[in-house]
Scaffold this motif. Structure first.
Motif, short mmCIF file in Angstrom:
data_model
loop_
_atom_site.label_atom_id
_atom_site.label_comp_id
_atom_site.label_asym_id
_atom_site.label_seq_id
_atom_site.Cartn_x
_atom_site.Cartn_y
_atom_site.Cartn_z
N LYS A 43 0.83 -1.21 0.00
CA LYS A 43 0.00 0.00 0.00
C LYS A 43 0.87 1.26 0.00
O LYS A 43 0.54 2.25 -0.66
CB LYS A 43 -0.96 -0.01 1.21
CG LYS A 43 -1.96 1.09 1.19
CD LYS A 43 -2.92 0.97 0.01
CE LYS A 43 -3.93 2.08 0.02
NZ LYS A 43 -4.68 2.16 -1.21
N TRP A 44 1.97 1.24 0.72
CA TRP A 44 2.89 2.38 0.71
C TRP A 44 3.42 2.60 -0.69
O TRP A 44 3.52 3.74 -1.15
CB TRP A 44 4.05 2.16 1.69
CG TRP A 44 4.96 3.34 1.80
CD1 TRP A 44 4.89 4.36 2.71
CD2 TRP A 44 6.08 3.65 0.95
NE1 TRP A 44 5.89 5.27 2.48
CE2 TRP A 44 6.64 4.86 1.40
CE3 TRP A 44 6.67 3.02 -0.15
CZ2 TRP A 44 7.75 5.46 0.81
CZ3 TRP A 44 7.78 3.62 -0.74
CH2 TRP A 44 8.31 4.82 -0.26
N ASP A 93 8.77 11.05 1.63
CA ASP A 93 8.27 11.76 2.82
C ASP A 93 6.75 11.93 2.77
O ASP A 93 6.07 11.71 3.76
CB ASP A 93 8.94 13.14 2.93
CG ASP A 93 10.41 13.06 3.29
OD1 ASP A 93 10.87 12.00 3.78
OD2 ASP A 93 11.13 14.07 3.09
N ALA A 94 6.24 12.31 1.60
CA ALA A 94 4.79 12.48 1.46
C ALA A 94 4.06 11.15 1.60
O ALA A 94 3.00 11.07 2.22
CB ALA A 94 4.48 13.13 0.11
N ALA A 95 4.63 10.08 1.03
CA ALA A 95 4.01 8.75 1.13
C ALA A 95 4.00 8.28 2.58
O ALA A 95 3.01 7.68 3.04
CB ALA A 95 4.74 7.76 0.24
N ASN A 96 5.08 8.55 3.32
CA ASN A 96 5.11 8.18 4.73
C ASN A 96 4.00 8.89 5.50
O ASN A 96 3.28 8.27 6.30
CB ASN A 96 6.47 8.52 5.35
CG ASN A 96 7.56 7.57 4.93
OD1 ASN A 96 7.31 6.40 4.63
ND2 ASN A 96 8.78 8.07 4.88
N ALA A 97 3.85 10.18 5.25
CA ALA A 97 2.81 10.96 5.95
C ALA A 97 1.42 10.44 5.62
O ALA A 97 0.59 10.27 6.52
CB ALA A 97 2.93 12.44 5.59
N ARG A 98 1.16 10.17 4.34
CA ARG A 98 -0.17 9.66 3.95
C ARG A 98 -0.40 8.26 4.50
O ARG A 98 -1.50 7.94 4.94
CB ARG A 98 -0.32 9.67 2.43
CG ARG A 98 -0.66 11.04 1.90
CD ARG A 98 -1.17 11.06 0.48
NE ARG A 98 -2.17 10.06 0.19
CZ ARG A 98 -2.30 9.48 -1.00
NH1 ARG A 98 -1.51 9.80 -2.00
NH2 ARG A 98 -3.24 8.58 -1.20
N GLU A 100 0.90 6.93 7.19
CA GLU A 100 0.68 7.04 8.63
C GLU A 100 -0.70 7.58 8.96
O GLU A 100 -1.32 7.18 9.93
CB GLU A 100 1.77 7.91 9.26
CG GLU A 100 3.13 7.23 9.27
CD GLU A 100 4.28 8.15 9.60
OE1 GLU A 100 4.06 9.37 9.86
OE2 GLU A 100 5.44 7.68 9.57
N ALA A 101 -1.20 8.51 8.14
CA ALA A 101 -2.51 9.13 8.41
C ALA A 101 -3.67 8.27 7.91
O ALA A 101 -4.70 8.17 8.58
CB ALA A 101 -2.57 10.51 7.75
N ASP A 102 -3.51 7.65 6.74
CA ASP A 102 -4.65 6.98 6.09
C ASP A 102 -4.68 5.47 6.25
O ASP A 102 -5.76 4.88 6.31
CB ASP A 102 -4.66 7.30 4.59
CG ASP A 102 -4.79 8.79 4.30
OD1 ASP A 102 -5.16 9.56 5.22
OD2 ASP A 102 -4.50 9.19 3.15
N VAL A 103 -3.53 4.83 6.28
CA VAL A 103 -3.47 3.37 6.25
C VAL A 103 -3.15 2.78 7.62
O VAL A 103 -3.78 1.84 8.08
CB VAL A 103 -2.44 2.88 5.20
CG1 VAL A 103 -2.32 1.36 5.21
CG2 VAL A 103 -2.81 3.39 3.82
N LEU A 104 -2.15 3.33 8.27
CA LEU A 104 -1.65 2.77 9.52
C LEU A 104 -2.72 2.65 10.61
O LEU A 104 -2.77 1.62 11.29
CB LEU A 104 -0.44 3.56 10.01
CG LEU A 104 0.48 2.86 10.98
CD1 LEU A 104 0.95 1.51 10.45
CD2 LEU A 104 1.67 3.73 11.28
N PRO A 105 -3.60 3.63 10.79
CA PRO A 105 -4.62 3.46 11.83
C PRO A 105 -5.49 2.21 11.62
O PRO A 105 -5.81 1.51 12.58
CB PRO A 105 -5.46 4.74 11.72
CG PRO A 105 -4.51 5.76 11.17
CD PRO A 105 -3.65 4.98 10.21
#
Length: 148
Positions: A43-44, A93-98, A100-105
């Motif tokens: 997904k990342w 960096d942008a993929a990490n932020a997205r 963490e915000a959208d998938v990780l939870p």
């Protein structure tokens, strides 16, 4: 998926190979291979490809070969090398932020639900074992009464 999330980043020295001697590839091209660490989840990688596409056609050329395991590789113009590396870092960096915000939870929620279900089953089994123990009578079978 591993239990703990670590942000994905470029790692090590990029591998750069001159391919301009190949007439079918054209002049001024290099093959660029960069290592990503740790290995990115699928997904990342999808998010990263989308982020990279927003940074321009020259950056998107690197996705021509795509992410293979932990390697990102593709053909780029020699003159775009430094800019492409910068864009890869920005997209990561942008993929990490997205991620963490959208998938990780959701990933964490599912893991916590599995762990809670496992704990519930273990508690239920322990309660059944305790009840069975409370119903026990002395064992009078031959094996229990034998003395060696």
């Amino acid at each position: 998926m591993s239990q703990e999330w670590s942000a994905i980043e470029r790692s090590g020295v990029p591998r750069i190979e001159d391919v301009s001697a190949s007439p079918e590839l054209g002049e001024g091209l290099v093959r660029l291979v960069v290592k990503l660490y740790p290995d990115p989840p699928e997904k990342w990688s999808e998010i990263f490809a989308n982020e990279l596409s927003t940074l321009g056609d020259d950056a998107m050329d690197i996705m021509g070969s795509g992410i293979l395991g932990a390697d990102l590789q593709g053909l780029i113009r020699d003159s775009d090398l430094e800019d492409t590396i910068r864009k890869i870092d920005e997209a990561a960096d942008a993929a990490n932020a997205r991620y963490e915000a959208d998938v990780l939870p959701e990933v964490q929620r599912k893991r916590e639900a599995r762990e809670a279900d496992k704990a519930s089953k273990e508690q239920r089994q322990q309660a059944l074992n305790d009840r069975a123990q409370a119903l026990a009578k002395p064992d009078k079978s031959i094996r229990a009464s034998r003395k060696w």
